[in-house]
Design a protein around this motif. Structure first.
Motif, PDB file in Angstrom:
ATOM      1  N   MET A 168     -18.267 -23.109  29.723  1.00 49.79           N
ATOM      2  CA  MET A 168     -19.486 -23.435  30.469  1.00 49.79           C
ATOM      3  C   MET A 168     -20.321 -24.504  29.757  1.00 49.79           C
ATOM      4  O   MET A 168     -21.117 -25.196  30.392  1.00 49.79           O
ATOM      5  N   GLY A 169     -20.187 -24.590  28.446  1.00 48.18           N
ATOM      6  CA  GLY A 169     -20.888 -25.644  27.712  1.00 48.18           C
ATOM      7  C   GLY A 169     -22.335 -25.320  27.405  1.00 48.18           C
ATOM      8  O   GLY A 169     -22.910 -25.856  26.460  1.00 48.18           O
ATOM      9  N   ARG A 170     -22.929 -24.492  28.218  1.00 51.71           N
ATOM     10  CA  ARG A 170     -24.347 -24.161  28.064  1.00 51.71           C
ATOM     11  C   ARG A 170     -24.535 -22.751  28.626  1.00 51.71           C
ATOM     12  O   ARG A 170     -23.865 -22.381  29.588  1.00 51.71           O
TER      13      ARG A 170
ATOM     14  N   ALA B  84     -28.036  -7.362  37.011  1.00 53.28           N
ATOM     15  CA  ALA B  84     -26.796  -8.131  36.967  1.00 53.28           C
ATOM     16  C   ALA B  84     -26.265  -8.181  35.544  1.00 53.28           C
ATOM     17  O   ALA B  84     -27.013  -8.027  34.581  1.00 53.28           O
ATOM     18  N   VAL B  85     -24.948  -8.386  35.450  1.00 54.72           N
ATOM     19  CA  VAL B  85     -24.324  -8.742  34.178  1.00 54.72           C
ATOM     20  C   VAL B  85     -23.571 -10.044  34.415  1.00 54.72           C
ATOM     21  O   VAL B  85     -22.746 -10.133  35.329  1.00 54.72           O
ATOM     22  N   PHE B  86     -23.898 -11.050  33.610  1.00 56.13           N
ATOM     23  CA  PHE B  86     -23.220 -12.342  33.686  1.00 56.13           C
ATOM     24  C   PHE B  86     -22.241 -12.414  32.520  1.00 56.13           C
ATOM     25  O   PHE B  86     -22.618 -12.128  31.380  1.00 56.13           O
ATOM     26  N   HIS B  87     -21.006 -12.806  32.796  1.00 53.59           N
ATOM     27  CA  HIS B  87     -19.991 -12.930  31.754  1.00 53.59           C
ATOM     28  C   HIS B  87     -19.740 -14.412  31.518  1.00 53.59           C
ATOM     29  O   HIS B  87     -19.300 -15.118  32.436  1.00 53.59           O
TER      30      HIS B  87
ATOM     31  N   ALA C 189     -29.938  -5.065  43.315  1.00 52.24           N
ATOM     32  CA  ALA C 189     -31.146  -5.847  43.045  1.00 52.24           C
ATOM     33  C   ALA C 189     -30.926  -7.350  43.191  1.00 52.24           C
ATOM     34  O   ALA C 189     -31.852  -8.121  42.949  1.00 52.24           O
TER      35      ALA C 189
ATOM     36  N   TYR D 160     -27.343 -16.149  45.779  1.00 48.49           N
ATOM     37  CA  TYR D 160     -27.321 -17.504  45.235  1.00 48.49           C
ATOM     38  C   TYR D 160     -27.001 -17.364  43.757  1.00 48.49           C
ATOM     39  O   TYR D 160     -27.658 -16.590  43.054  1.00 48.49           O
TER      40      TYR D 160
ATOM     41  N   THR E 210     -26.720 -20.855  30.620  1.00 49.48           N
ATOM     42  CA  THR E 210     -27.811 -20.797  31.598  1.00 49.48           C
ATOM     43  C   THR E 210     -27.263 -20.214  32.883  1.00 49.48           C
ATOM     44  O   THR E 210     -26.208 -20.633  33.347  1.00 49.48           O
ATOM     45  N   VAL E 211     -27.976 -19.257  33.470  1.00 45.50           N
ATOM     46  CA  VAL E 211     -27.577 -18.727  34.774  1.00 45.50           C
ATOM     47  C   VAL E 211     -28.803 -18.624  35.672  1.00 45.50           C
ATOM     48  O   VAL E 211     -29.917 -18.413  35.200  1.00 45.50           O
ATOM     49  N   ASP E 212     -28.569 -18.782  36.949  1.00 49.13           N
ATOM     50  CA  ASP E 212     -29.646 -18.718  37.947  1.00 49.13           C
ATOM     51  C   ASP E 212     -29.207 -17.828  39.101  1.00 49.13           C
ATOM     52  O   ASP E 212     -28.075 -17.923  39.558  1.00 49.13           O
ATOM     53  N   THR E 213     -30.141 -17.002  39.587  1.00 45.56           N
ATOM     54  CA  THR E 213     -29.876 -16.240  40.799  1.00 45.56           C
ATOM     55  C   THR E 213     -31.213 -15.870  41.443  1.00 45.56           C
ATOM     56  O   THR E 213     -32.256 -16.387  41.033  1.00 45.56           O
ATOM     57  N   ARG E 214     -31.157 -15.032  42.452  1.00 45.35           N
ATOM     58  CA  ARG E 214     -32.387 -14.551  43.102  1.00 45.35           C
ATOM     59  C   ARG E 214     -32.315 -13.039  43.156  1.00 45.35           C
ATOM     60  O   ARG E 214     -31.275 -12.482  43.532  1.00 45.35           O
ATOM     61  N   ILE E 215     -33.435 -12.399  42.783  1.00 42.00           N
ATOM     62  CA  ILE E 215     -33.394 -10.943  42.624  1.00 42.00           C
ATOM     63  C   ILE E 215     -34.430 -10.254  43.504  1.00 42.00           C
ATOM     64  O   ILE E 215     -35.341 -10.877  44.025  1.00 42.00           O
TER      65      ILE E 215
ATOM     66  N   ALA F 288     -26.010 -19.863  40.368  1.00 40.68           N
ATOM     67  CA  ALA F 288     -25.766 -21.188  39.796  1.00 40.68           C
ATOM     68  C   ALA F 288     -25.434 -21.033  38.322  1.00 40.68           C
ATOM     69  O   ALA F 288     -25.977 -20.159  37.644  1.00 40.68           O
TER      70      ALA F 288
ATOM     71  N   PRO G 293     -23.566 -23.387  34.697  1.00 45.14           N
ATOM     72  CA  PRO G 293     -23.092 -24.673  34.187  1.00 45.14           C
ATOM     73  C   PRO G 293     -21.583 -24.665  33.924  1.00 45.14           C
ATOM     74  O   PRO G 293     -20.958 -23.596  33.828  1.00 45.14           O
ATOM     75  N   PHE G 294     -21.028 -25.861  33.800  1.00 45.43           N
ATOM     76  CA  PHE G 294     -19.619 -26.003  33.425  1.00 45.43           C
ATOM     77  C   PHE G 294     -19.455 -27.321  32.704  1.00 45.43           C
ATOM     78  O   PHE G 294     -19.989 -28.343  33.132  1.00 45.43           O
ATOM     79  N   LYS G 295     -18.722 -27.276  31.588  1.00 43.56           N
ATOM     80  CA  LYS G 295     -18.495 -28.514  30.836  1.00 43.56           C
ATOM     81  C   LYS G 295     -17.240 -29.197  31.363  1.00 43.56           C
ATOM     82  O   LYS G 295     -16.133 -28.663  31.226  1.00 43.56           O
TER      83      LYS G 295
ATOM     84  N   SER H  39     -30.620 -10.446  45.648  1.00 42.48           N
ATOM     85  CA  SER H  39     -31.112 -10.692  47.002  1.00 42.48           C
ATOM     86  C   SER H  39     -29.967 -10.887  47.998  1.00 42.48           C
ATOM     87  O   SER H  39     -28.859 -11.286  47.611  1.00 42.48           O
TER      88      SER H  39
ATOM     89  N   ILE I 230     -22.071 -31.784  31.195  1.00 46.21           N
ATOM     90  CA  ILE I 230     -22.255 -30.378  31.581  1.00 46.21           C
ATOM     91  C   ILE I 230     -22.904 -30.378  32.957  1.00 46.21           C
ATOM     92  O   ILE I 230     -24.024 -30.847  33.124  1.00 46.21           O
TER      93      ILE I 230
ATOM     94  N   ALA J 201     -18.132 -15.079  35.277  1.00 49.55           N
ATOM     95  CA  ALA J 201     -18.106 -13.977  36.239  1.00 49.55           C
ATOM     96  C   ALA J 201     -19.468 -13.309  36.245  1.00 49.55           C
ATOM     97  O   ALA J 201     -20.257 -13.458  35.304  1.00 49.55           O
TER      98      ALA J 201
ATOM     99  N   ASP K  30     -21.337  -9.493  37.541  1.00 51.60           N
ATOM    100  CA  ASP K  30     -21.381  -8.193  38.216  1.00 51.60           C
ATOM    101  C   ASP K  30     -22.739  -8.087  38.880  1.00 51.60           C
ATOM    102  O   ASP K  30     -23.767  -8.194  38.205  1.00 51.60           O
TER     103      ASP K  30
ATOM    104  N   THR L  78     -18.412 -17.919  29.152  1.00 53.17           N
ATOM    105  CA  THR L  78     -17.342 -18.392  28.275  1.00 53.17           C
ATOM    106  C   THR L  78     -17.738 -19.762  27.713  1.00 53.17           C
ATOM    107  O   THR L  78     -18.583 -20.459  28.292  1.00 53.17           O
TER     108      THR L  78
END
Lengths: 110, 151
Positions: free
Chosen positions: B107-109, B99-102, A70, A76, B111-116, A78, A80-82, A72, A21, A64, A66, B104
């Motif tokens: 992704m295997g896991r 934000a809304v993260f979609h 708010a 940025y 976890t999402v990261d961003t800056r707000i 990040a 994960p991807f398997k 920044s 992953i 994806a 949206d 699947t």
């Protein structure tokens, strides 16, 4: 009149084995104007943001986001991807005006 | 709209009085009206359970213009059992949505990261929407030294 969507930057790990992953990091240059600000003359600065980010792997949507004002400037993102097989990522950023910027990346398995 | 919010709040109060806590406090207590409305719209009558969601934010953000945020959800991320979406709300910004993260299973896991951007000291609330439609949530406070919505 939208601000330009800058050059996307991507980071994939160098060594990937099947089943790993991985974390994919992305950054795109963009002002992310909130629509809340005014010029010194008091005129509203209209909202102008990247509102959608999409990641496809071999054509299938895998992630994806949206975005709202708010997020920044220079978003940025990040995620994960398997890694099950080698293939091609296509990532697309879309702004309020519907303009897009895309980039590709190859996932190679070692 | 106003009536709907009022009546839904009354309904929640009534439920709380009869001992059916929709969410344990301090989960969704004392939110501004527009934040409550945005969250009610997402929940669509569903309860949101505490747990499974980790919302990682700094306790103190010197610059509200760029606050690193991670959301992690405990999930096997299989086709039967995965996180479909993560919705993040600000309780003290001009607009509630962050934000809304979609997600699947690919992704295997989860976890999402961003800056707000955070305009002032406030709580951030994250909801994970699972494949079975259930909701899990987490809430975190960030003390903001210099606000980030720039007026």
């Amino acid at each position: 009149m939208s601000s330009p969507i800058g050059q996307p930057r991507l980071r994939l790990p160098a060594q990937v084995k099947a089943g790993d992953i991985i974390e994919i990091r992305t950054l795109i240059t963009h002002v992310m104007e909130t629509g809340q600000r005014r010029t010194p003359e008091g005129q509203e600065i209209p909202r102008d943001i990247i509102k959608r980010f999409e990641v496809r792997f071999e054509g299938a949507l895998v992630f994806a986001m949206d975005l709202a004002p708010a997020i920044s400037a220079n978003p940025y993102i990040a995620f994960p991807f398997k890694a099950e097989r080698a293939g091609r990522f296509e990532m697309t950023w879309t702004n309020d005006a519907g303009e897009t910027r895309s980039t590709n990346a190859e996932l190679k398995l070692g | 709209m106003h009536m709907t919010e009022l009546s839904s709040r009354r309904a929640m109060l009534a439920l709380a009085l009869v001992g059916v806590a929709l969410v344990p406090r301090p989960g969704l207590a004392n939110l501004p009206d527009k934040v409550q409305a945005a969250i009610d719209k997402l929940r669509a009558g569903r309860a949101a359970q505490q747990g499974r969601v980790t919302l990682r934010l700094p306790a103190i953000a010197e610059n509200g213009n760029t606050v690193p945020m991670s959301v992690m959800v405990e999930s096997p991320m299989t086709s039967a059992d995965h996180v479909k979406a993560i919705h993040v709300f600000a309780t003290g910004n001009p607009t509630p949505e962050i934000a809304v993260f979609h997600l699947t299973p690919a992704m295997g896991r989860a976890t999402v990261d961003t800056r707000i951007r955070l305009g002032q000291t406030q709580d951030v609330v994250a909801f994970a929407e699972m494949a079975d439609g259930s909701l899990h949530m987490a809430r975190a406070e960030v003390k903001v030294t210099i606000g980030g919505c720039g007026g």
